[in-house]
Design an enzyme around this catalytic site. Structure first.
Site, mmCIF file in Angstrom:
data_model
loop_
_atom_site.group_PDB
_atom_site.id
_atom_site.type_symbol
_atom_site.label_atom_id
_atom_site.label_comp_id
_atom_site.label_asym_id
_atom_site.label_seq_id
_atom_site.Cartn_x
_atom_site.Cartn_y
_atom_site.Cartn_z
ATOM 1 N N THR A 1 -15.432 43.056 -12.195
ATOM 2 C CA THR A 1 -14.746 44.330 -11.951
ATOM 3 C C THR A 1 -13.763 44.620 -13.090
ATOM 4 O OG1 THR A 1 -14.812 43.630 -9.631
ATOM 5 C CG2 THR A 1 -13.525 45.614 -10.132
ATOM 6 N N HIS B 1 -26.196 40.649 -12.913
ATOM 7 C CA HIS B 1 -25.910 39.211 -12.778
ATOM 8 C C HIS B 1 -27.177 38.403 -13.127
ATOM 9 C CE1 HIS B 1 -22.036 39.731 -10.900
ATOM 10 N NE2 HIS B 1 -22.472 40.162 -9.746
ATOM 11 N N LYS C 1 -6.584 37.820 -5.761
ATOM 12 C CA LYS C 1 -5.387 37.271 -6.400
ATOM 13 C C LYS C 1 -5.349 37.561 -7.890
ATOM 14 C CE LYS C 1 -2.622 33.816 -4.490
ATOM 15 N NZ LYS C 1 -2.413 32.431 -4.083
HETATM 16 P P1 A3P Z 1 -9.965 36.095 -7.123
HETATM 17 O O1 A3P Z 1 -10.801 36.094 -5.877
HETATM 18 O O2 A3P Z 1 -9.785 34.726 -7.701
HETATM 19 O O3 A3P Z 1 -8.671 36.793 -6.963
HETATM 20 P P2 A3P Z 1 -15.877 40.024 -9.578
HETATM 21 O O4 A3P Z 1 -15.265 41.257 -10.099
HETATM 22 O O5 A3P Z 1 -16.821 39.368 -10.534
HETATM 23 O O6 A3P Z 1 -16.413 40.210 -8.212
HETATM 24 O O7 A3P Z 1 -14.688 38.968 -9.488
HETATM 25 C C1 A3P Z 1 -13.623 39.148 -8.589
HETATM 26 C C2 A3P Z 1 -12.449 38.321 -9.070
HETATM 27 O O8 A3P Z 1 -11.822 38.992 -10.174
HETATM 28 C C3 A3P Z 1 -11.381 38.188 -7.983
HETATM 29 O O9 A3P Z 1 -10.775 36.928 -8.235
HETATM 30 C C4 A3P Z 1 -10.467 39.342 -8.320
HETATM 31 O O10 A3P Z 1 -9.190 39.247 -7.774
HETATM 32 C C5 A3P Z 1 -10.460 39.277 -9.845
HETATM 33 N N1 A3P Z 1 -10.057 40.533 -10.475
HETATM 34 C C6 A3P Z 1 -10.417 41.799 -10.118
HETATM 35 N N2 A3P Z 1 -9.839 42.698 -10.921
HETATM 36 C C7 A3P Z 1 -9.084 42.003 -11.804
HETATM 37 C C8 A3P Z 1 -8.223 42.403 -12.885
HETATM 38 N N3 A3P Z 1 -8.032 43.662 -13.192
HETATM 39 N N4 A3P Z 1 -7.627 41.417 -13.595
HETATM 40 C C9 A3P Z 1 -7.821 40.119 -13.281
HETATM 41 N N5 A3P Z 1 -8.609 39.690 -12.264
HETATM 42 C C10 A3P Z 1 -9.238 40.614 -11.529
#
Ligand code: A3P
Length: 303
Positions: free
Chosen positions: A52, A113, A270
């Site tokens: 994301t 993915h 987080k």
């Molecule tokens: P956590 O669950 O450890 O907080 P994806 O986007 O691949 O589904 O991954 C989600 C993870 O990326 C989650 O980790 C989410 O909180 C974190 N995430 C989403 N946006 C983010 C941002 N702008 N900066 C840093 N981490 C981010």
């Protein structure tokens, strides 16, 4: 078999990786129908590695002229979740096996993915660029477990115990897993084809965001000039716009929903490195570290 979308109730093993029924039914049409263009930019990641965040960063990077005038007003990232702006190929091909992508402006920014070995041939044969993102396996696993448990109780009334899914993750049985094979496939490709595959980790992006954003811009052929760095739409502003703090607090990401049914807020939890310490036991840590060491042995890769 699960009718619950991506939820890992029933998994299929295909070309060396594990998928839910719904994921596999999306990957097959991507492999058969997706025709990559030389100008395409495809973000590939392991699930829960910060996709994301990188979607937002790449969108902002490639739409800098838009940023300059709109970053404080109606920038698309302030109105839409990054997954709406940068769709997954799997999702597009789930809706329509051969979707019409002609409305995308060039360069098309897409995501997937899919593991390297299973990419559609046109992605390997064309000049399209791949940005690969992964994250250390412990945080990836905890993030995946949290994400799954947010959806599972709503749909089944049950949760999946950490110990059970951890064992499966370690045995490679997780969505788009084995995690380590996914990472190695792209890591090796990035060594063989550095002009085509850019390898990046969540941790590197967290530790040195300015440096990594500039590297990304160079790789994608849209480098920042020195006087562009601190102005609107420059490095600092893109990183602020895409920060966890900023994106997670936006109205659209607090209350919006994707057409896949996922709540936008489920992609923001987080956003930190090392949250695994609160979840994994010493035995689990020892096991997953050992697997990582064995799998990556001799590759030069450390996560
Ligand atoms: P956590 O669950 O450890 O907080 P994806 O986007 O691949 O589904 O991954 C989600 C993870 O990326 C989650 O980790 C989410 O909180 C974190 N995430 C989403 N946006 C983010 C941002 N702008 N900066 C840093 N981490 C981010």
């Amino acid at each position: 078999p699960s009718e619950m979308g991506w939820l890992p109730m029933f998994m299929h093993f295909y070309q060396g990786f594990w998928y839910t029924t719904r994921q596999l039914s999306a990957i097959l049409p991507v492999q058969h129908h997706f025709k990559a263009l030389d100008s395409d930019i495809v973000l590939v990641s392991t699930p829960k590695s910060g996709t994301t965040w990188l979607k937002a960063i790449l969108f902002a990077l490639l739409n800098r002229s838009y940023c300059y005038s709109n970053i404080k007003g109606d920038h698309p990232l302030l109105q839409k979740n990054p997954h709406e702006l940068v769709p997954f190929l799997e999702f597009l091909h789930m809706l329509d096996t051969n979707p019409d992508l002609s409305s995308f402006t060039s360069p098309r920014l897409l995501a997937t993915h899919i593991p390297f070995g299973s990419l559609p041939e046109s992605m390997k044969d064309s000049e399209c660029k791949i940005v690969y993102l992964c994250r250390n396996p412990k945080d990836t696993y905890v993030s995946l477990w949290q994400f799954t448990n947010k959806l599972l109780p709503k749909e089944t009334g049950t949760t999946s115990p950490l110990e059970e899914t951890f064992d499966k993750f370690c045995r490679g049985v997780s969505v788009y897993g084995p995690f380590w094979d996914h990472v190695l496939g792209y890591y090796n490709a990035s060594l063989e084809m550095p002009h085509k595959v850019f390898f990046l980790t969540y941790e590197e992006m967290k530790e040195k965001p300015i440096e990594q954003l500039k590297r990304l811009a160079d790789f994608l052929g849209c480098p920042f000039s020195e006087d562009e760095e601190e102005v609107d739409g420059g490095v600092d502003e893109i990183l602020r716009l895409c920060s966890f703090d900023n994106l997670s607090k936006l109205e659209v990401n607090q209350n919006g929903k994707l057409s896949t049914g996922h709540e936008n807020k489920s992609f923001f939890r987080k956003g930190e490195v090392g949250d695994w310490v609160s979840y994994l036991t010493p035995d689990m840590i020892e096991r997953i570290d050992r697997i990582t060491e064995e799998k990556f042995h001799g590759s030069g890769l450390k996560l």
